[in-house]
Scaffold this motif. Sequence first.
Motif, PDB file in Angstrom:
ATOM      1  N   ARG A 125      46.296  72.394  18.432  1.00  0.00           N
ATOM      2  CA  ARG A 125      45.523  71.648  19.124  1.00  0.00           C
ATOM      3  C   ARG A 125      45.864  71.734  20.524  1.00  0.00           C
ATOM      4  NH1 ARG A 125      42.640  66.393  18.647  1.00  0.00           N
ATOM      5  NH2 ARG A 125      43.147  66.516  16.349  1.00  0.00           N
ATOM      6  N   TRP A 126      45.097  71.848  21.460  1.00  0.00           N
ATOM      7  CA  TRP A 126      45.177  72.131  22.944  1.00  0.00           C
ATOM      8  C   TRP A 126      44.420  71.346  23.827  1.00  0.00           C
ATOM      9  CZ3 TRP A 126      44.411  76.366  19.901  1.00  0.00           C
ATOM     10  CH2 TRP A 126      45.657  77.236  19.468  1.00  0.00           C
ATOM     11  N   LYS A 127      44.919  70.535  24.814  1.00  0.00           N
ATOM     12  CA  LYS A 127      44.050  69.912  25.577  1.00  0.00           C
ATOM     13  C   LYS A 127      43.148  70.836  26.537  1.00  0.00           C
ATOM     14  CE  LYS A 127      44.201  65.999  28.597  1.00  0.00           C
ATOM     15  NZ  LYS A 127      45.042  64.668  29.096  1.00  0.00           N
ATOM     16  N   ALA A 129      37.897  58.672  17.652  1.00  0.00           N
ATOM     17  CA  ALA A 129      38.449  59.626  18.605  1.00  0.00           C
ATOM     18  C   ALA A 129      39.853  59.289  18.924  1.00  0.00           C
ATOM     19  CB  ALA A 129      37.513  59.636  20.163  1.00  0.00           C
ATOM     20  N   TYR A 130      40.835  60.461  19.402  1.00  0.00           N
ATOM     21  CA  TYR A 130      41.999  60.406  19.887  1.00  0.00           C
ATOM     22  C   TYR A 130      42.117  59.852  21.228  1.00  0.00           C
ATOM     23  CZ  TYR A 130      46.404  62.059  21.398  1.00  0.00           C
ATOM     24  OH  TYR A 130      47.692  62.135  21.880  1.00  0.00           O
ATOM     25  N   MET A 187      39.203  66.871  26.529  1.00  0.00           N
ATOM     26  CA  MET A 187      38.633  67.357  25.322  1.00  0.00           C
ATOM     27  C   MET A 187      39.669  68.276  24.930  1.00  0.00           C
ATOM     28  SD  MET A 187      35.402  70.249  25.270  1.00  0.00           S
ATOM     29  CE  MET A 187      34.578  69.226  26.310  1.00  0.00           C
ATOM     30  N   TYR A 188      39.748  68.590  23.572  1.00  0.00           N
ATOM     31  CA  TYR A 188      40.646  69.386  22.588  1.00  0.00           C
ATOM     32  C   TYR A 188      40.122  70.256  22.036  1.00  0.00           C
ATOM     33  CZ  TYR A 188      43.372  65.466  23.715  1.00  0.00           C
ATOM     34  OH  TYR A 188      44.202  64.235  24.331  1.00  0.00           O
ATOM     35  N   LEU A 189      40.457  71.489  22.083  1.00  0.00           N
ATOM     36  CA  LEU A 189      40.093  72.779  21.128  1.00  0.00           C
ATOM     37  C   LEU A 189      41.233  72.565  20.066  1.00  0.00           C
ATOM     38  CD1 LEU A 189      38.627  75.495  21.091  1.00  0.00           C
ATOM     39  CD2 LEU A 189      40.519  76.713  21.729  1.00  0.00           C
ATOM     40  N   ILE A 190      40.628  72.698  18.849  1.00  0.00           N
ATOM     41  CA  ILE A 190      41.378  72.568  17.569  1.00  0.00           C
ATOM     42  C   ILE A 190      41.215  73.791  16.822  1.00  0.00           C
ATOM     43  CG2 ILE A 190      41.779  71.176  15.627  1.00  0.00           C
ATOM     44  CD1 ILE A 190      40.523  68.848  17.472  1.00  0.00           C
ATOM     45  N   TYR A 191      42.426  74.639  16.441  1.00  0.00           N
ATOM     46  CA  TYR A 191      42.077  75.565  15.630  1.00  0.00           C
ATOM     47  C   TYR A 191      42.937  75.316  14.076  1.00  0.00           C
ATOM     48  CZ  TYR A 191      43.049  80.463  14.274  1.00  0.00           C
ATOM     49  OH  TYR A 191      42.922  81.887  13.628  1.00  0.00           O
ATOM     50  N   LYS A 192      42.186  75.445  13.235  1.00  0.00           N
ATOM     51  CA  LYS A 192      42.625  75.208  11.809  1.00  0.00           C
ATOM     52  C   LYS A 192      42.320  76.550  11.125  1.00  0.00           C
ATOM     53  CE  LYS A 192      41.214  70.275  11.663  1.00  0.00           C
ATOM     54  NZ  LYS A 192      40.207  69.335  11.276  1.00  0.00           N
ATOM     55  N   PRO A 193      43.397  77.323  11.221  1.00  0.00           N
ATOM     56  CA  PRO A 193      42.819  78.648  10.312  1.00  0.00           C
ATOM     57  C   PRO A 193      43.104  78.201   8.989  1.00  0.00           C
ATOM     58  CG  PRO A 193      45.240  78.581  11.419  1.00  0.00           C
ATOM     59  CD  PRO A 193      44.201  77.587  11.997  1.00  0.00           C
ATOM     60  N   ALA A 194      42.316  79.038   8.068  1.00  0.00           N
ATOM     61  CA  ALA A 194      42.399  78.873   6.523  1.00  0.00           C
ATOM     62  C   ALA A 194      43.727  78.784   6.056  1.00  0.00           C
ATOM     63  CB  ALA A 194      41.560  79.708   5.938  1.00  0.00           C
ATOM     64  N   ASP A 228      34.007  77.229  11.138  1.00  0.00           N
ATOM     65  CA  ASP A 228      34.727  75.862  11.038  1.00  0.00           C
ATOM     66  C   ASP A 228      36.205  75.896  11.318  1.00  0.00           C
ATOM     67  OD1 ASP A 228      35.468  77.401   8.939  1.00  0.00           O
ATOM     68  OD2 ASP A 228      34.880  75.802   7.222  1.00  0.00           O
ATOM     69  N   GLU A 229      36.693  76.986  11.640  1.00  0.00           N
ATOM     70  CA  GLU A 229      38.078  76.919  12.076  1.00  0.00           C
ATOM     71  C   GLU A 229      38.402  76.279  13.138  1.00  0.00           C
ATOM     72  OE1 GLU A 229      39.832  80.242   8.918  1.00  0.00           O
ATOM     73  OE2 GLU A 229      39.487  80.905  11.054  1.00  0.00           O
ATOM     74  N   LEU A 230      37.439  76.290  14.054  1.00  0.00           N
ATOM     75  CA  LEU A 230      37.615  76.120  15.803  1.00  0.00           C
ATOM     76  C   LEU A 230      36.609  74.982  16.237  1.00  0.00           C
ATOM     77  CD1 LEU A 230      39.298  77.131  18.019  1.00  0.00           C
ATOM     78  CD2 LEU A 230      37.278  78.488  18.661  1.00  0.00           C
TER      79      LEU A 230
END
Length: 136
Positions: A14-16, A120-121, A1-8, A79-81
């Motif tokens: 992306r972290w595993k 999926a990745y 699983m990946y935690l994805i942080y896309k700040p505005a 929606d950023e995380l």
Amino acid sequence: MYLIYKPAEGDEQRWKYSPKRGIVTPERELIERLTDRNWSVFAKDVVQGNSLCRRALLFVFLKRLHPQLKFADVMFEWDELTLEYSKGELILMRDQVASVATGDEAYAALTKLQEQIDEAYEDPDEEGKASLPIAE
């Protein structure tokens, strides 16, 4: 699983994330103190969308990059995380659904999972050894 942080404003990060590997004892203990949950409950709550748990997880990953970071400084718009399952994890979920579900609900679930699998990745480190994202 990946935690994805896309700040505005800023680049996507992306972290595993696996509840079983990659988060060391001091980090797990910090997360348990921050969230007032034991590790297995925390891991379940992250997947279920608990905001405090996701914030604590993001904090741990960001703190690796910025050691002086304080928990109070970690804020994000919902929606950023996001969490994304890897292809291997989704295949395992599909196989489990296929082994127990029947009828229209099974068809709908399997169709949705297949769509996610197609997009999926594919983590090369997981080949043949993916596991479900739960802590035991």
